[in-house]
Design a protein around this motif. Structure first.
Motif, PDB file in Angstrom:
ATOM      1  N   TRP A 100       0.827  -1.211   0.000  1.00  0.00           N
ATOM      2  CA  TRP A 100       0.000   0.000   0.000  1.00  0.00           C
ATOM      3  C   TRP A 100       0.858   1.257   0.000  1.00  0.00           C
ATOM      4  CZ3 TRP A 100      -4.740   1.118  -1.253  1.00  0.00           C
ATOM      5  CH2 TRP A 100      -5.691   0.092  -1.268  1.00  0.00           C
ATOM      6  N   ALA A 101       1.945   1.246   0.755  1.00  0.00           N
ATOM      7  CA  ALA A 101       2.830   2.414   0.767  1.00  0.00           C
ATOM      8  C   ALA A 101       3.416   2.652  -0.623  1.00  0.00           C
ATOM      9  CB  ALA A 101       3.945   2.218   1.784  1.00  0.00           C
ATOM     10  N   ALA A 102       3.850   1.571  -1.266  1.00  0.00           N
ATOM     11  CA  ALA A 102       4.414   1.707  -2.609  1.00  0.00           C
ATOM     12  C   ALA A 102       3.369   2.186  -3.611  1.00  0.00           C
ATOM     13  CB  ALA A 102       5.000   0.365  -3.052  1.00  0.00           C
ATOM     14  N   ARG A 103       2.153   1.661  -3.482  1.00  0.00           N
ATOM     15  CA  ARG A 103       1.093   2.063  -4.408  1.00  0.00           C
ATOM     16  C   ARG A 103       0.735   3.538  -4.232  1.00  0.00           C
ATOM     17  NH1 ARG A 103      -4.356  -1.372  -4.292  1.00  0.00           N
ATOM     18  NH2 ARG A 103      -2.771  -2.983  -4.547  1.00  0.00           N
ATOM     19  N   LEU A 104       0.566   3.964  -2.993  1.00  0.00           N
ATOM     20  CA  LEU A 104       0.179   5.353  -2.731  1.00  0.00           C
ATOM     21  C   LEU A 104       1.263   6.341  -3.149  1.00  0.00           C
ATOM     22  CD1 LEU A 104      -1.542   4.871   0.746  1.00  0.00           C
ATOM     23  CD2 LEU A 104      -2.665   5.456  -1.419  1.00  0.00           C
ATOM     24  N   ARG A 105       2.508   5.901  -3.073  1.00  0.00           N
ATOM     25  CA  ARG A 105       3.613   6.801  -3.411  1.00  0.00           C
ATOM     26  C   ARG A 105       4.186   6.537  -4.806  1.00  0.00           C
ATOM     27  NH1 ARG A 105       7.942   7.690   0.985  1.00  0.00           N
ATOM     28  NH2 ARG A 105       8.188   9.474  -0.401  1.00  0.00           N
ATOM     29  N   ARG A 106       3.575   5.576  -5.503  1.00  0.00           N
ATOM     30  CA  ARG A 106       3.991   5.237  -6.865  1.00  0.00           C
ATOM     31  C   ARG A 106       5.475   4.860  -6.916  1.00  0.00           C
ATOM     32  NH1 ARG A 106       0.706   9.813 -10.459  1.00  0.00           N
ATOM     33  NH2 ARG A 106      -1.368   9.263  -9.659  1.00  0.00           N
ATOM     34  N   LEU A 107       5.827   3.956  -6.022  1.00  0.00           N
ATOM     35  CA  LEU A 107       7.202   3.486  -5.914  1.00  0.00           C
ATOM     36  C   LEU A 107       7.265   1.984  -6.205  1.00  0.00           C
ATOM     37  CD1 LEU A 107       8.286   5.274  -2.604  1.00  0.00           C
ATOM     38  CD2 LEU A 107       8.866   5.934  -4.940  1.00  0.00           C
ATOM     39  N   PRO A 108       8.407   1.475  -6.625  1.00  0.00           N
ATOM     40  CA  PRO A 108       8.549   0.030  -6.840  1.00  0.00           C
ATOM     41  C   PRO A 108       8.662  -0.703  -5.508  1.00  0.00           C
ATOM     42  CG  PRO A 108      10.648   1.115  -7.200  1.00  0.00           C
ATOM     43  CD  PRO A 108       9.639   2.217  -6.975  1.00  0.00           C
ATOM     44  N   HIS A 109       8.191  -1.938  -5.487  1.00  0.00           N
ATOM     45  CA  HIS A 109       8.368  -2.753  -4.286  1.00  0.00           C
ATOM     46  C   HIS A 109       8.631  -4.198  -4.684  1.00  0.00           C
ATOM     47  CE1 HIS A 109       4.107  -3.471  -5.120  1.00  0.00           C
ATOM     48  NE2 HIS A 109       4.091  -4.452  -4.247  1.00  0.00           N
ATOM     49  N   ALA A 110       9.326  -4.916  -3.802  1.00  0.00           N
ATOM     50  CA  ALA A 110       9.751  -6.292  -4.058  1.00  0.00           C
ATOM     51  C   ALA A 110       9.345  -7.178  -2.886  1.00  0.00           C
ATOM     52  CB  ALA A 110      11.256  -6.354  -4.290  1.00  0.00           C
ATOM     53  N   TYR A 111       9.519  -8.484  -3.067  1.00  0.00           N
ATOM     54  CA  TYR A 111       9.098  -9.471  -2.058  1.00  0.00           C
ATOM     55  C   TYR A 111      10.223 -10.470  -1.810  1.00  0.00           C
ATOM     56  CZ  TYR A 111       6.272 -13.226   0.040  1.00  0.00           C
ATOM     57  OH  TYR A 111       5.774 -14.204   0.869  1.00  0.00           O
ATOM     58  N   ASP A 112      10.619 -10.600  -0.555  1.00  0.00           N
ATOM     59  CA  ASP A 112      11.648 -11.547  -0.126  1.00  0.00           C
ATOM     60  C   ASP A 112      10.976 -12.592   0.757  1.00  0.00           C
ATOM     61  OD1 ASP A 112      13.810 -12.920   0.865  1.00  0.00           O
ATOM     62  OD2 ASP A 112      14.720 -11.224   1.896  1.00  0.00           O
TER      63      ASP A 112
END
Length: 367
Positions: A100-112
């Motif tokens: 949600w933080a990445a979506r709201l700020r239009r940033l990339p995010h990854a999953y480990d």
């Protein structure tokens, strides 16, 4: 060029997470600006000075649904007001906030993915909880820019389930000269890791009754700590079992080196354990300590290639006792496995694995 920012989010208190310490240090050394976000507990030790920033979020609730809800809300609001950068969720229990933080700020995010989270023993047998975490994974994992996990088996499973490529980055330690310390006497069986459900620890205590002149050291704490201490007392094993509590990563090598046999006994309860490849596997190899593992896919593949330990089929007391005795009573076999550990650690080390991690990040989030 300004260093690229990477935020990693976990739910532990940071001090004992060897994988994250290695990963963050590697990326920081390469030139990234790294922040590792975790949880502040009442028992948390002060964080050590490292080459990356560490942040702890305090929570009122300490476990259960309310903890996960509170932590994700706190993590979300924290991430919303930080400088822009790549956000990495470590396991499903941080993915909601990061997504949600990445979506709201239009940033990339990854999953480990350190675990097959919807298949951990604490979740298996609780259908509604399991369905929630699986729904979370199906909904959010495909939206990540890139994803990675700890072994090839899980990488294949996740790729098929979520239609998303997964890279395997194994939990191997740094190759280093372990301290030259004498082996403990009497012989020591060492278990290092969380004292949680499904780790074969109650069965191990039962088996210990049939083993004379042997000590068991348990390095860690967990949900079953009190129950295991009570079981040890009830079985009159107080003089044979040492509960060492939490041990800092930098103190583990000396402890592991003193052990005679490493233990990694898992109950086949959920696919998370069945397809696991635990950190301790490689810690034992690096310390040149032959170990006993379950005959599960990843341990079987590893042992076929390097032959650094014994595999057992079940957690019956007789099975455990027989495996321990076969190592202690056959010096030639024990020495052969020890020598194989010495050869294997030249391959199974972080200097090799870190190159894969750097390549993954530089491809998807280049400096």
């Amino acid at each position: 060029m300004e260093n690229r920012l990477i935020y990693f989010a976990v739910t532990n208190d940071l001090s004992y997470d060897q994988r994250m310490i290695r990963s963050c240090k590697t990326l920081a050394t390469a030139g990234y600006q790294v922040k590792l976000i975790g949880r502040l507990k009442n028992t948390s030790l002060p964080t050590k000075q490292r080459s990356f920033e560490q942040v702890r979020l305090s929570c009122y609730f300490q476990k259960g649904k309310l903890f996960y809800l509170e932590y994700n809300l706190r993590l979300l609001f924290f991430l919303l007001f930080q400088k822009a950068g790549l956000m990495v969720a470590v396991d499903l229990d941080t993915l909601w906030a990061v997504s949600w933080a990445a979506r709201l700020r239009r940033l990339p995010h990854a999953y480990d993915a350190h675990e097959y989270f919807s298949e951990v023993p604490e979740v298996v047998g609780r259908p509604k909880v399991q369905q929630f975490w699986e729904w979370t994974a199906r909904r959010l994992v495909p939206k990540t820019v890139f994803s990675y996990t700890v072994c090839e088996s899980l990488a294949k499973i996740f790729q098929q389930k979520y239609h998303k490529p997964f890279t395997c980055i194994r939990n191997v330690p740094h190759q280093k000269a372990y301290p030259e310390v004498g082996k403990a006497e009497p012989p020591v069986l060492l278990y290092q890791g969380a004292l949680n459900e499904g780790r074969g620890l109650p069965e191990l205590l039962t088996a210990l009754q049939s083993m004379e002149d042997i000590e068991l050291w348990l390095a860690g704490e967990g949900d079953c700590s009190n129950a295991l201490r009570e079981q040890s007392k009830a079985l009159k094993l107080d003089e044979k079992v040492r509960f060492l509590g939490y041990v800092l990563p930098e103190d583990l090598p000396r402890l592991t080196r003193r052990a005679t046999i490493g233990l990694n006994l898992l109950e086949n309860k959920g696919l998370n354990y069945y397809y696991s490849l635990a950190n301790k596997t490689f810690d034992y190899i690096m310390a040149e300590v032959p170990a006993i593992h379950m005959n599960f896919p990843e341990y079987r593949l590893l042992n076929e290639e390097f032959q650094t330990g014994l595999l057992i089929e079940d957690l019956e007391a007789d099975t455990i006792v027989q495996a321990v005795r076969s190592l202690l009573e056959d010096p030639s076999t024990y020495q052969r496995l020890k020598n194989n550990c010495r050869k294997a650690k030249a391959v199974l080390n972080w200097s090799q694995e870190s190159e894969k991690l750097l390549a993954l990040f530089q491809k998807n989030y280049p400096l």
